[in-house]
Scaffold this motif. Structure first.
Motif, PDB file in Angstrom:
ATOM      1  N   PRO A  84     -53.775-109.359 -74.266  1.00 55.42           N
ATOM      2  CA  PRO A  84     -53.291-107.995 -74.543  1.00 55.42           C
ATOM      3  C   PRO A  84     -53.142-107.115 -73.311  1.00 55.42           C
ATOM      4  CG  PRO A  84     -54.928-108.642 -76.166  1.00 55.42           C
ATOM      5  CD  PRO A  84     -54.922-109.723 -75.125  1.00 55.42           C
ATOM      6  N   GLU A  85     -53.969-107.353 -72.270  1.00 58.17           N
ATOM      7  CA  GLU A  85     -53.892-106.483 -71.100  1.00 58.17           C
ATOM      8  C   GLU A  85     -52.737-106.835 -70.168  1.00 58.17           C
ATOM      9  OE1 GLU A  85     -57.021-109.708 -70.168  1.00 58.17           O
ATOM     10  OE2 GLU A  85     -56.374-108.474 -71.868  1.00 58.17           O
ATOM     11  N   ASP A  86     -52.051-107.959 -70.391  1.00 56.93           N
ATOM     12  CA  ASP A  86     -50.939-108.358 -69.532  1.00 56.93           C
ATOM     13  C   ASP A  86     -49.751-107.437 -69.781  1.00 56.93           C
ATOM     14  OD1 ASP A  86     -52.383-110.528 -68.516  1.00 56.93           O
ATOM     15  OD2 ASP A  86     -51.765-111.808 -70.186  1.00 56.93           O
ATOM     16  N   GLU A  87     -49.121-106.956 -68.697  1.00 58.10           N
ATOM     17  CA  GLU A  87     -47.979-106.049 -68.818  1.00 58.10           C
ATOM     18  C   GLU A  87     -46.645-106.753 -68.635  1.00 58.10           C
ATOM     19  OE1 GLU A  87     -48.504-102.745 -66.244  1.00 58.10           O
ATOM     20  OE2 GLU A  87     -50.143-101.887 -67.409  1.00 58.10           O
ATOM     21  N   SER A  88     -46.659-107.991 -68.142  1.00 55.87           N
ATOM     22  CA  SER A  88     -45.429-108.746 -67.952  1.00 55.87           C
ATOM     23  C   SER A  88     -45.786-110.222 -67.908  1.00 55.87           C
ATOM     24  CB  SER A  88     -44.729-108.343 -66.649  1.00 55.87           C
ATOM     25  OG  SER A  88     -45.503-108.766 -65.533  1.00 55.87           O
ATOM     26  N   PRO A  89     -44.828-111.119 -68.182  1.00 59.11           N
ATOM     27  CA  PRO A  89     -45.112-112.555 -68.069  1.00 59.11           C
ATOM     28  C   PRO A  89     -45.584-112.943 -66.673  1.00 59.11           C
ATOM     29  CG  PRO A  89     -43.085-112.206 -69.292  1.00 59.11           C
ATOM     30  CD  PRO A  89     -43.492-110.864 -68.742  1.00 59.11           C
ATOM     31  N   ALA A  90     -44.996-112.322 -65.630  1.00 60.47           N
ATOM     32  CA  ALA A  90     -45.395-112.647 -64.266  1.00 60.47           C
ATOM     33  C   ALA A  90     -46.859-112.279 -64.017  1.00 60.47           C
ATOM     34  CB  ALA A  90     -44.490-111.927 -63.266  1.00 60.47           C
ATOM     35  N   GLU A  91     -47.297-111.136 -64.573  1.00 68.11           N
ATOM     36  CA  GLU A  91     -48.695-110.742 -64.415  1.00 68.11           C
ATOM     37  C   GLU A  91     -49.615-111.687 -65.170  1.00 68.11           C
ATOM     38  OE1 GLU A  91     -51.392-106.945 -65.737  1.00 68.11           O
ATOM     39  OE2 GLU A  91     -49.655-106.579 -64.464  1.00 68.11           O
ATOM     40  N   TYR A 114     -36.323-115.700 -58.793  1.00 67.78           N
ATOM     41  CA  TYR A 114     -37.137-116.070 -59.956  1.00 67.78           C
ATOM     42  C   TYR A 114     -38.312-115.110 -60.128  1.00 67.78           C
ATOM     43  CZ  TYR A 114     -34.458-120.377 -59.799  1.00 67.78           C
ATOM     44  OH  TYR A 114     -33.427-121.279 -59.798  1.00 67.78           O
ATOM     45  N   GLU A 115     -38.161-113.893 -59.628  1.00 71.73           N
ATOM     46  CA  GLU A 115     -39.248-112.930 -59.740  1.00 71.73           C
ATOM     47  C   GLU A 115     -39.537-112.570 -61.186  1.00 71.73           C
ATOM     48  OE1 GLU A 115     -36.576-112.563 -57.855  1.00 71.73           O
ATOM     49  OE2 GLU A 115     -37.210-112.327 -55.765  1.00 71.73           O
ATOM     50  N   THR A 116     -38.490-112.493 -62.021  1.00 68.54           N
ATOM     51  CA  THR A 116     -38.662-112.079 -63.415  1.00 68.54           C
ATOM     52  C   THR A 116     -38.102-113.096 -64.402  1.00 68.54           C
ATOM     53  OG1 THR A 116     -36.568-110.864 -63.366  1.00 68.54           O
ATOM     54  CG2 THR A 116     -38.557-109.652 -62.771  1.00 68.54           C
ATOM     55  N   VAL A 117     -37.545-114.193 -63.898  1.00 67.20           N
ATOM     56  CA  VAL A 117     -36.921-115.211 -64.747  1.00 67.20           C
ATOM     57  C   VAL A 117     -37.731-116.503 -64.680  1.00 67.20           C
ATOM     58  CG1 VAL A 117     -34.809-116.510 -65.213  1.00 67.20           C
ATOM     59  CG2 VAL A 117     -34.674-114.207 -64.247  1.00 67.20           C
ATOM     60  N   PRO A 118     -38.051-117.126 -65.813  1.00 66.72           N
ATOM     61  CA  PRO A 118     -38.763-118.407 -65.763  1.00 66.72           C
ATOM     62  C   PRO A 118     -37.953-119.439 -64.989  1.00 66.72           C
ATOM     63  CG  PRO A 118     -38.781-117.521 -67.997  1.00 66.72           C
ATOM     64  CD  PRO A 118     -37.834-116.666 -67.208  1.00 66.72           C
ATOM     65  N   PHE A 119     -38.646-120.252 -64.206  1.00 66.40           N
ATOM     66  CA  PHE A 119     -37.996-121.340 -63.483  1.00 66.40           C
ATOM     67  C   PHE A 119     -37.732-122.522 -64.405  1.00 66.40           C
ATOM     68  CE2 PHE A 119     -38.392-125.205 -60.787  1.00 66.40           C
ATOM     69  CZ  PHE A 119     -37.288-124.994 -59.967  1.00 66.40           C
ATOM     70  N   ARG A 147     -42.549-121.059 -67.436  1.00 71.08           N
ATOM     71  CA  ARG A 147     -43.085-121.449 -66.129  1.00 71.08           C
ATOM     72  C   ARG A 147     -42.391-120.656 -65.025  1.00 71.08           C
ATOM     73  NH1 ARG A 147     -43.195-128.030 -66.995  1.00 71.08           N
ATOM     74  NH2 ARG A 147     -45.125-128.087 -68.192  1.00 71.08           N
ATOM     75  N   PHE A 148     -43.195-119.980 -64.222  1.00 72.00           N
ATOM     76  CA  PHE A 148     -42.683-119.167 -63.125  1.00 72.00           C
ATOM     77  C   PHE A 148     -42.991-119.842 -61.795  1.00 72.00           C
ATOM     78  CE2 PHE A 148     -42.941-116.372 -66.693  1.00 72.00           C
ATOM     79  CZ  PHE A 148     -41.891-115.472 -66.531  1.00 72.00           C
ATOM     80  N   LEU A 149     -42.059-119.711 -60.861  1.00 72.38           N
ATOM     81  CA  LEU A 149     -42.148-120.437 -59.591  1.00 72.38           C
ATOM     82  C   LEU A 149     -42.699-119.553 -58.471  1.00 72.38           C
ATOM     83  CD1 LEU A 149     -41.486-123.083 -58.087  1.00 72.38           C
ATOM     84  CD2 LEU A 149     -39.217-122.136 -57.620  1.00 72.38           C
ATOM     85  N   PHE A 150     -43.690-120.082 -57.755  1.00 67.08           N
ATOM     86  CA  PHE A 150     -44.315-119.382 -56.626  1.00 67.08           C
ATOM     87  C   PHE A 150     -44.440-120.338 -55.445  1.00 67.08           C
ATOM     88  CE2 PHE A 150     -45.901-117.537 -60.523  1.00 67.08           C
ATOM     89  CZ  PHE A 150     -45.812-116.173 -60.311  1.00 67.08           C
ATOM     90  N   ARG A 151     -44.515-119.763 -54.264  1.00 63.61           N
ATOM     91  CA  ARG A 151     -44.849-120.559 -53.078  1.00 63.61           C
ATOM     92  C   ARG A 151     -46.139-120.029 -52.483  1.00 63.61           C
ATOM     93  NH1 ARG A 151     -40.667-121.868 -48.309  1.00 63.61           N
ATOM     94  NH2 ARG A 151     -39.989-123.402 -49.852  1.00 63.61           N
ATOM     95  N   GLU A 197     -41.301-114.692 -48.942  1.00 63.00           N
ATOM     96  CA  GLU A 197     -42.039-113.553 -48.407  1.00 63.00           C
ATOM     97  C   GLU A 197     -41.136-112.348 -48.179  1.00 63.00           C
ATOM     98  OE1 GLU A 197     -42.367-116.629 -47.507  1.00 63.00           O
ATOM     99  OE2 GLU A 197     -44.485-117.133 -47.524  1.00 63.00           O
ATOM    100  N   THR A 198     -39.794-112.565 -48.156  1.00 65.45           N
ATOM    101  CA  THR A 198     -38.883-111.457 -47.911  1.00 65.45           C
ATOM    102  C   THR A 198     -38.577-110.673 -49.184  1.00 65.45           C
ATOM    103  OG1 THR A 198     -36.986-112.910 -48.267  1.00 65.45           O
ATOM    104  CG2 THR A 198     -37.786-112.707 -46.016  1.00 65.45           C
ATOM    105  N   ALA A 199     -39.156-111.055 -50.319  1.00 72.10           N
ATOM    106  CA  ALA A 199     -38.822-110.427 -51.607  1.00 72.10           C
ATOM    107  C   ALA A 199     -39.172-108.945 -51.598  1.00 72.10           C
ATOM    108  CB  ALA A 199     -39.541-111.133 -52.740  1.00 72.10           C
ATOM    109  N   ASN A 200     -38.284-108.152 -52.174  1.00 74.37           N
ATOM    110  CA  ASN A 200     -38.450-106.713 -52.313  1.00 74.37           C
ATOM    111  C   ASN A 200     -38.294-106.349 -53.785  1.00 74.37           C
ATOM    112  OD1 ASN A 200     -38.020-105.139 -49.346  1.00 74.37           O
ATOM    113  ND2 ASN A 200     -37.354-107.262 -49.424  1.00 74.37           N
TER     114      ASN A 200
END
Length: 502
Positions: A84-91, A114-119, A147-151, A197-200
């Protein structure tokens, strides 16, 4: 703000726009309404389908993180149910990653685009029957894993510390050893040279009048990006930002003391910096009706409201201008008619002078396809479309070296698999329109097909993601404006309309 079924549906629909071939598998989930049942499926509630979020973490060597799950007897990406405390899928996915492996959110960065879109949504494996959890009240249910993509940051010191009772060991697997076939296929196509790392993140803020909040940047060439130009408020992700939504909220607070209650992902802007490199910017949309003159601006020159039709008069990047127009097309608002200090309305002020010489007009051919029950065919344009992305429109195309009727028949066959005979076509409306002052004028010819063969199908999924028949008395809000004008004219028996000329 808590995670809702709207967040989940938006994530799934955006994913399907990129992977339309997976719609047959996921379609049963959407069509059954499992993502629309209030109060949502964002937790362990007794619905037939639950959402889980997984983290695809790739290290600097290109290996993907897997955790051996004792309950499942196989290695999986870290993740779990939303809370319930999650505010977004990414969080939610970053919280699960930290809880399960000890890796803090600051040690990873979302992959650009892919900041807001599932990979990946692994249809075959992750939509499955799940037995009740021993010791709690969860019934059997089906799980959908976004599934979200991170490095993993190259300089990050993030030792994995397994915390879950069912986690036995961690493995960093090469891409060709990834267990999920769909995930493996997508990872193999990924360009690992891209640096997230350049994501804004930036905020696209509008008010109830349909105006947009823009920030005039300081004119400091060589010191700041886009000096002296109008832009969106926002900035780069910093180590303390768990998600890009945290980034944009922090930037709004630091730059203007502005707090927006509800920010939702809108898309990604592919901007270009001074070196010519592409900079991905996650865009979050929100609504605010305050006076920007009352904000405490700490950076830049000023904040001001602008209507979309005013953008051509500003020093503003094309990508930012396109974002505003795209949002305005999908979120129509009443056009303000506020008199200026000279006593003229904005529409009168922007009226172009009479042109000199001949101006070429683009000819657009449109299909008005009406079934016996009176409903009209519309298509939802792809979110990456150059014209009217994520907006409903009739089947249409530009007239090439061919007659208008020949163009109509060709476009109907190419886009929707419909067969139309020339003798079954009649011209029912003409719209002469421009998007804004100074643009190339366009003549839209709307033809009715009295009879046809076939049912609409997606022949060009990179242009249109859905065909649907609509009641012309209840058209979608996010409809191309001149298309709405034409349909209203056809229903009223008018042969001609003009729009955009003021």
């Amino acid at each position: 703000m808590t995670l809702s079924h709207a967040h989940i549906r938006t994530a799934v629909e955006t994913y399907l726009a990129r992977h339309p071939h997976e719609r047959p598998q996921l379609g049963r989930l959407l069509d059954a309404g499992a993502l629309d049942r209030p109060p949502g499926i964002a937790g362990r509630l007794p619905f037939s389908a639950h959402v889980t979020c997984g983290a695809i973490v790739v290290d600097p060597l290109g290996r993907a993180l897997h955790v051996l799950n004792l309950a499942r007897g196989r290695a999986l990406a870290p993740g779990g149910h939303t809370e319930p405390e999650d505010e977004s899928p990414a969080e939610a996915v970053l919280r699960e990653l930290h809880e399960e492996t000890g890796i803090p959110p600051q040690a990873v960065a979302p992959w650009p685009g892919y900041e807001t879109v599932p990979f990946d949504i692994d249809i075959d494996i992750d939509i499955r029957d799940i037995d009740p959890h021993p010791g709690n009240d969860d019934p059997s249910h089906r799980c959908v894993d976004l599934r979200f993509l991170f490095r993993l940051h190259a300089a990050a010191e993030a030792p994995v510390v397994l915390r879950g009772e069912q986690a036995a060991r961690v493995e960093w697997r090469s891409v060709d050893e990834v267990t999920s076939p769909s995930l493996r296929e997508k990872l193999l196509k990924l360009t690992h040279a891209v640096e997230p790392e350049t994501a804004n993140a930036s905020a696209l803020i509008c008010n109830d009048r349909g105006e947009y909040l823009l920030h005039l940047r300081d004119y400091l060439p060589g010191q700041i990006w886009e000096p002296g130009m109008w832009s969106l408020l926002g900035g780069g992700r910093e180590p303390q930002d768990a998600t890009l939504e945290h980034t944009v909220r922090r930037e709004l607070d630091e730059e203007a003391g502005l707090h927006i209650a509800d920010l939702t992902p809108f898309g990604t802007e592919e901007a270009t910096d001074d070196t010519g490199a592409t900079v991905p910017i996650a865009i979050y949309a929100g609504r605010w009706n305050g006076d920007p003159r009352e904000l405490h601006l700490t950076e830049g020159v000023m904040l001001a409201w602008f209507a979309p039709y005013d953008l051509h008069r500003l020093r503003i990047s094309p990508t930012t201008s396109d974002l505003v127009r795209r949002h305005a097309a999908s979120h129509p608002a009443g056009t303000p008619r506020i008199a200026t200090q000279h006593g003229t309305s904005p529409e009168e002020e922007r009226r172009p002078a009479c042109p000199r010489g001949t101006v070429l007009n683009v000819i657009g051919v449109h299909l008005y396809l009406e079934r016996p029950d009176g409903t009209v065919l519309l298509g939802l344009r792809h979110p990456d479309s150059a014209f009217a992305p994520s907006t409903w429109h009739v089947l249409a195309g530009h007239c090439e070296q061919e007659s208008a009727v020949t163009c109509l028949i060709r476009e109907a066959r190419e886009e929707a698999g419909l067969e139309i005979e020339p003798g079954d076509v009649e011209l029912v409306h003409v719209v002469h329109h421009i998007d804004r002052a100074g643009d190339q004028p366009r003549m839209g010819l709307f033809f009715r097909a009295r009879t046809w063969t076939g049912e609409p199908e997606l022949r060009e999924p990179d242009k249109c993601t859905q065909w649907k028949f609509w009641d012309p008395a209840a058209l979608p809000e996010d409809l191309v404006p001149y298309t709405r004008v034409a349909i209203e004219g056809i229903r009223a028996g008018r042969p001609y309309s003009e729009t955009g000329w003021a």
